[in-house]
Every structure is written in structure tokens, then in C-alpha cells.
Design a protein around this motif. Structure first.
Motif, mmCIF file in Angstrom:
data_model
loop_
_atom_site.group_PDB
_atom_site.id
_atom_site.type_symbol
_atom_site.label_atom_id
_atom_site.label_comp_id
_atom_site.label_asym_id
_atom_site.label_seq_id
_atom_site.Cartn_x
_atom_site.Cartn_y
_atom_site.Cartn_z
ATOM 1 N N THR A 49 5.565 18.377 22.649
ATOM 2 C CA THR A 49 6.959 18.264 23.078
ATOM 3 C C THR A 49 7.526 19.641 23.381
ATOM 4 N N MET A 157 22.448 10.010 30.011
ATOM 5 C CA MET A 157 21.050 10.329 29.768
ATOM 6 C C MET A 157 20.185 9.549 30.741
ATOM 7 N N THR A 159 15.709 9.005 31.740
ATOM 8 C CA THR A 159 14.316 9.323 31.448
ATOM 9 C C THR A 159 13.443 8.899 32.618
ATOM 10 N N THR A 160 12.379 9.658 32.810
ATOM 11 C CA THR A 160 11.425 9.321 33.854
ATOM 12 C C THR A 160 10.046 9.805 33.434
ATOM 13 N N LYS A 161 9.043 9.307 34.099
ATOM 14 C CA LYS A 161 7.662 9.717 33.863
ATOM 15 C C LYS A 161 7.102 10.202 35.190
ATOM 16 N N GLU A 181 6.540 12.871 30.384
ATOM 17 C CA GLU A 181 7.815 12.161 30.263
ATOM 18 C C GLU A 181 8.936 13.184 30.177
ATOM 19 N N GLU A 183 13.150 13.787 29.708
ATOM 20 C CA GLU A 183 14.453 13.266 29.282
ATOM 21 C C GLU A 183 15.532 14.245 29.713
ATOM 22 N N HIS A 185 19.522 14.909 29.263
ATOM 23 C CA HIS A 185 20.764 14.598 28.542
ATOM 24 C C HIS A 185 21.826 15.543 29.082
#
Length: 191
Positions: A49, A157, A159-161, A181, A183, A185
Motif C-alpha cells: 500500500t 471518494m 475507486t478504480t482498478k 487499485e 482510491e 478521497h
């Protein structure tokens, strides 16, 4: 009477214009009220991460007309932070981001489609590693309202891949590590 009608028409047109326009919000990255995080599997054994520490952008938003929403974000790819200096050096190098050649990544929306109260799908052009592709991903309004300092804020927010090889990044970390992935925010201050 004629002057009164003209003045009324001008006032009405000005009011309609102000109601129909979305407000501009600057993403509050100075106050650390926004973040761009990522995660990717490492060899299929664990999650790596991290985040990008430096980015800037703004968005247009009007709750009454969400279809008029838009966003633009510029990410400083040299600010990648996986909490490990040697790994960050590798991620910044030619095997991955090649930040000397591609110091920024950008997203500029081209369309927004509402999918319900406070939710939608945003489509736009994402540029990474010198490659631009159109992507669509879900977004959610977290909240909006007055802040304690006399301003007005809204937060979202999404999210995508992303498939790394779509952006010319094909370093092999195993079959479980072909996608990252992301994110996003954001909390914006209305201007």
C-alpha cells in the motif's frame, strides 16, 4: 414600464445563470483533507500500500445538477510514498513510473452520470506513464456543508482498478500483480 421589464428580464437571466452553474471547489490538500492511495498485490502473497503525497486539483459540483459535475487532478508522481525508501526509489525508476520522464499523472473528467442520491460514475482521460486512456469509475458524495471557518465544503471518494500494462508498465510481480487499485478521497473548499 419598459425599463422595469428590461431590468426584470436582466435580473431573471442573471439569477438563472447563477443557479445553473456549478460551484468551483479547490481540493484541500494543504490541510491534508484529501488523499490519493494505492494498493497492489506483491507476488500474490501480500498487499503493498502507499500514496501520492503531492497533488492538486479542483472540481465543479452542484447538488441540484450533478450531471454538470467535473474534476481535474494533477499528481506529482515523484511524491510516491510506500513507506520504504528503497522501494520508492524502484517505483520511481524505469521499471515502473519513470518519474524523470513522466513527473506527473493527470485525470480530467469528460462526463458524469448520476446513479442515485449522492452516487455516480465519472468518466475521464487518465494519463500515466505517457499514456492516456478513458476510464470510468464509481464515485460517492461523503457529505457537504458549512465549515467552522465560514466556508463551505464538499467531500467525495472514488475507486478504480488500473491494468498496469495498459500504461506501458509491465514489470513482472506475478499474475496477481497486474492491476493496481486507486482510491481518491477529496474534500473541496468552495470558492
Amino acid at each position: 414600464m419598459k425599463k422595469l421589464l428590461i431590468a426584470t428580464a436582466i435580473s431573471g437571466a442573471a439569477l438563472m445563470t447563477s443557479v445553473a452553474q456549478a460551484a468551483t471547489y479547490d481540493i484541500d490538500n494543504e490541510g491534508a483533507h484529501a488523499s490519493i492511495n494505492f494498493k497492489i498485490q506483491h507476488l500474490g502473497y501480500s498487499w503493498l500500500t502507499g500514496r501520492f503525497n503531492d497533488f492538486d486539483g479542483s472540481f465543479e459540483y452542484d447538488k441540484a445538477a450533478p450531471e454538470d459535475s467535473s474534476i481535474e487532478v494533477t499528481i506529482d508522481t515523484t511524491s510516491i510514498d510506500s513507506n520504504h525508501a528503497e522501494r520508492d526509489k524502484h517505483l520511481k525508476g524505469g521499471d515502473f513510473l519513470n518519474v524523470k520522464k513522466y513527473p506527473t499523472a493527470t485525470f480530467k473528467s469528460t462526463d458524469f452520470k448520476s446513479t442515485g442520491e449522492g452516487t455516480g460514475e465519472i468518466t475521464g482521460d487518465f494519463t500515466l506513464h505517457g499514456v492516456t486512456k478513458s476510464i470510468t469509475f464509481p464515485v460517492e458524495r461523503i457529505g457537504e456543508g458549512d465549515d467552522p471557518w465560514g466556508g463551505y465544503r464538499a467531500g467525495f471518494m472514488g475507486t478504480t482498478k488500473l491494468k498496469l500494462s495498459d500504461y506501458g508498465i509491465d514489470y513482472n510481480l506475478g499474475p496477481a500483480s497486474t492491476h493496481v487499485e486507486i482510491e481518491l478521497h477529496v474534500e473541496g473548499k468552495r470558492q
